[in-house]
Design a protein around this motif. Structure first.
Motif, PDB file in Angstrom:
ATOM      1  N   GLN A 156       1.282 -31.053 -36.790  1.00  0.00           N
ATOM      2  CA  GLN A 156       2.388 -32.000 -36.965  1.00  0.00           C
ATOM      3  C   GLN A 156       2.645 -32.280 -38.447  1.00  0.00           C
ATOM      4  N   GLY A 157       3.926 -32.242 -38.798  1.00  0.00           N
ATOM      5  CA  GLY A 157       4.310 -32.587 -40.166  1.00  0.00           C
ATOM      6  C   GLY A 157       4.126 -31.471 -41.177  1.00  0.00           C
ATOM      7  N   GLU A 158       3.611 -30.315 -40.722  1.00  0.00           N
ATOM      8  CA  GLU A 158       3.419 -29.213 -41.680  1.00  0.00           C
ATOM      9  C   GLU A 158       4.616 -28.280 -41.671  1.00  0.00           C
ATOM     10  N   ASP A 159       4.752 -27.550 -42.773  1.00  0.00           N
ATOM     11  CA  ASP A 159       5.871 -26.621 -42.936  1.00  0.00           C
ATOM     12  C   ASP A 159       5.497 -25.260 -42.336  1.00  0.00           C
ATOM     13  N   LEU A 160       6.409 -24.696 -41.543  1.00  0.00           N
ATOM     14  CA  LEU A 160       6.120 -23.425 -40.877  1.00  0.00           C
ATOM     15  C   LEU A 160       5.848 -22.302 -41.888  1.00  0.00           C
ATOM     16  N   ASN A 161       6.618 -22.248 -42.972  1.00  0.00           N
ATOM     17  CA  ASN A 161       6.384 -21.192 -43.972  1.00  0.00           C
ATOM     18  C   ASN A 161       4.965 -21.247 -44.524  1.00  0.00           C
ATOM     19  N   ASP A 162       4.507 -22.468 -44.822  1.00  0.00           N
ATOM     20  CA  ASP A 162       3.151 -22.625 -45.346  1.00  0.00           C
ATOM     21  C   ASP A 162       2.108 -22.149 -44.328  1.00  0.00           C
ATOM     22  N   TRP A 163       2.315 -22.548 -43.087  1.00  0.00           N
ATOM     23  CA  TRP A 163       1.378 -22.198 -42.001  1.00  0.00           C
ATOM     24  C   TRP A 163       1.313 -20.684 -41.817  1.00  0.00           C
ATOM     25  N   VAL A 164       2.481 -20.048 -41.857  1.00  0.00           N
ATOM     26  CA  VAL A 164       2.536 -18.580 -41.705  1.00  0.00           C
ATOM     27  C   VAL A 164       1.871 -17.909 -42.910  1.00  0.00           C
ATOM     28  N   ALA A 165       2.152 -18.408 -44.117  1.00  0.00           N
ATOM     29  CA  ALA A 165       1.577 -17.810 -45.332  1.00  0.00           C
ATOM     30  C   ALA A 165       0.049 -17.829 -45.289  1.00  0.00           C
ATOM     31  N   VAL A 166      -0.505 -18.975 -44.884  1.00  0.00           N
ATOM     32  CA  VAL A 166      -1.962 -19.116 -44.799  1.00  0.00           C
ATOM     33  C   VAL A 166      -2.540 -18.100 -43.808  1.00  0.00           C
ATOM     34  N   HIS A 167      -1.882 -17.962 -42.657  1.00  0.00           N
ATOM     35  CA  HIS A 167      -2.387 -17.038 -41.646  1.00  0.00           C
ATOM     36  C   HIS A 167      -2.220 -15.578 -42.050  1.00  0.00           C
ATOM     37  N   VAL A 168      -1.136 -15.254 -42.720  1.00  0.00           N
ATOM     38  CA  VAL A 168      -0.937 -13.863 -43.155  1.00  0.00           C
ATOM     39  C   VAL A 168      -2.101 -13.462 -44.070  1.00  0.00           C
ATOM     40  N   VAL A 169      -2.448 -14.332 -45.010  1.00  0.00           N
ATOM     41  CA  VAL A 169      -3.537 -14.019 -45.948  1.00  0.00           C
ATOM     42  C   VAL A 169      -4.865 -13.942 -45.200  1.00  0.00           C
ATOM     43  N   ASP A 170      -5.082 -14.878 -44.285  1.00  0.00           N
ATOM     44  CA  ASP A 170      -6.335 -14.901 -43.529  1.00  0.00           C
ATOM     45  C   ASP A 170      -6.477 -13.644 -42.664  1.00  0.00           C
ATOM     46  N   PHE A 171      -5.403 -13.263 -41.983  1.00  0.00           N
ATOM     47  CA  PHE A 171      -5.462 -12.056 -41.149  1.00  0.00           C
ATOM     48  C   PHE A 171      -5.656 -10.809 -42.015  1.00  0.00           C
ATOM     49  N   PHE A 172      -5.024 -10.782 -43.170  1.00  0.00           N
ATOM     50  CA  PHE A 172      -5.198  -9.653 -44.086  1.00  0.00           C
ATOM     51  C   PHE A 172      -6.679  -9.516 -44.445  1.00  0.00           C
ATOM     52  N   ASN A 173      -7.314 -10.631 -44.810  1.00  0.00           N
ATOM     53  CA  ASN A 173      -8.742 -10.599 -45.169  1.00  0.00           C
ATOM     54  C   ASN A 173      -9.605 -10.139 -44.001  1.00  0.00           C
ATOM     55  N   ARG A 174      -9.318 -10.673 -42.817  1.00  0.00           N
ATOM     56  CA  ARG A 174     -10.194 -10.383 -41.675  1.00  0.00           C
ATOM     57  C   ARG A 174      -9.991  -8.971 -41.126  1.00  0.00           C
ATOM     58  N   ILE A 175      -8.744  -8.514 -41.126  1.00  0.00           N
ATOM     59  CA  ILE A 175      -8.470  -7.167 -40.603  1.00  0.00           C
ATOM     60  C   ILE A 175      -8.990  -6.108 -41.582  1.00  0.00           C
ATOM     61  N   ASN A 176      -8.933  -6.440 -42.867  1.00  0.00           N
ATOM     62  CA  ASN A 176      -9.573  -5.611 -43.891  1.00  0.00           C
ATOM     63  C   ASN A 176     -11.035  -5.399 -43.588  1.00  0.00           C
ATOM     64  N   LEU A 177     -11.691  -6.510 -43.238  1.00  0.00           N
ATOM     65  CA  LEU A 177     -13.120  -6.502 -42.947  1.00  0.00           C
ATOM     66  C   LEU A 177     -13.389  -5.641 -41.717  1.00  0.00           C
ATOM     67  N   ILE A 178     -12.554  -5.805 -40.685  1.00  0.00           N
ATOM     68  CA  ILE A 178     -12.722  -5.018 -39.454  1.00  0.00           C
ATOM     69  C   ILE A 178     -12.559  -3.532 -39.755  1.00  0.00           C
ATOM     70  N   TYR A 179     -11.517  -3.188 -40.499  1.00  0.00           N
ATOM     71  CA  TYR A 179     -11.324  -1.760 -40.803  1.00  0.00           C
ATOM     72  C   TYR A 179     -12.472  -1.245 -41.679  1.00  0.00           C
ATOM     73  N   GLY A 180     -12.956  -2.110 -42.580  1.00  0.00           N
ATOM     74  CA  GLY A 180     -14.097  -1.727 -43.418  1.00  0.00           C
ATOM     75  C   GLY A 180     -15.311  -1.314 -42.604  1.00  0.00           C
ATOM     76  N   THR A 181     -15.496  -1.909 -41.437  1.00  0.00           N
ATOM     77  CA  THR A 181     -16.672  -1.587 -40.615  1.00  0.00           C
ATOM     78  C   THR A 181     -16.554  -0.216 -39.949  1.00  0.00           C
ATOM     79  N   VAL A 182     -15.327   0.300 -39.770  1.00  0.00           N
ATOM     80  CA  VAL A 182     -15.192   1.619 -39.117  1.00  0.00           C
ATOM     81  C   VAL A 182     -14.733   2.689 -40.099  1.00  0.00           C
ATOM     82  N   SER A 183     -14.486   2.295 -41.348  1.00  0.00           N
ATOM     83  CA  SER A 183     -13.835   3.230 -42.282  1.00  0.00           C
ATOM     84  C   SER A 183     -14.668   4.487 -42.546  1.00  0.00           C
TER      85      SER A 183
END
Length: 216
Positions: free
Chosen positions: A52-79
């Motif tokens: 509540q009260g948060e900006d959607l752009n900010d929320w999406v930006a935070v998640h994009v960076v977080d998913f980038f970090n985590r998916i990087n890590l996942i691919y790193g394990t099978v690379s």
């Protein structure tokens, strides 16, 4: 989590250095809020909802960076098992092939091996999220009108990493005892992109059956 997996994740064996949020910024606070709802064991469907009260752009930006970090890590394990020889084409099974296209070298969709595609993808995302004009970090700096468009493109392309890992390297994920971690990350990603309509249905098609079993 198995010992082998712990070693991999502790080493932070990502393809790229993690992008971090600066303490004291709005983005850092939101990142903490997002992590807190996950750690509280909240239903992932609830955890992705806009606070509540948060900006959607900010929320999406935070998640994009977080998913980038985590998916990087996942691919790193099978690379180590994803090579030009084992994966000469970036694909998700026989029906789906992903070609690379960008504004520079590959102006036409080009077939690349999976590791080359991943390299191009991670490089490209890194450039986007480090660009202050697209992902502003200062409070009060507005997001560009094109922000959601860029975020959608990043998330659609990150989804392809899941497709490739699940279809071609899941035996490696299982070997390392990483299924639960990868599945949770996938569910979180899926609920997020569907909650805000950030990925087209046709992109989600390759994992449709698995998603139906896992997320519904």
């Amino acid at each position: 989590m198995s010992l082998a997996l712990k070693q991999v994740f502790n080493k932070d064996r990502t393809f790229r250095p993690k992008r971090k949020f600066e303490p004291g910024t709005q983005r850092f606070e939101l990142h903490k809020k997002a992590q807190a709802s996950l750690n509280a064991g909240l239903d992932l469907k609830q955890a992705v909802q806009l606070p509540q009260g948060e900006d959607l752009n900010d929320w999406v930006a935070v998640h994009v960076v977080d998913f980038f970090n985590r998916i990087n890590l996942i691919y790193g394990t099978v690379s180590d098992s994803c090579t030009d020889q084992s994966c000469p084409v970036m694909s998700g099974g026989p029906k789906y092939e992903y070609r690379w296209q960008d504004e520079n070298k590959y102006r036409k969709p080009t077939a690349l091996s999976a590791p080359k595609y991943m390299n191009m993808l991670m490089d490209w995302i890194e450039v986007q999220i480090n660009n202050e004009h697209i992902f502003p970090t200062n409070i009060g700096t507005p997001f560009p009108k094109t922000f959601m468009q860029v975020a959608k493109k990043i998330l659609s392309r990150l989804f392809r990493v899941f497709v490739h890992v699940y279809i071609h390297h899941f035996d490696r994920v299982s070997q390392m005892g990483a299924e639960a971690h990868v599945n949770t990350c996938y569910k979180h990603f899926y609920y997020f992109v569907t909650e805000f309509n950030l990925t087209e249905h046709k992109e989600l098609e390759p994992l449709k059956e698995m998603t139906a079993r896992m997320c519904h």
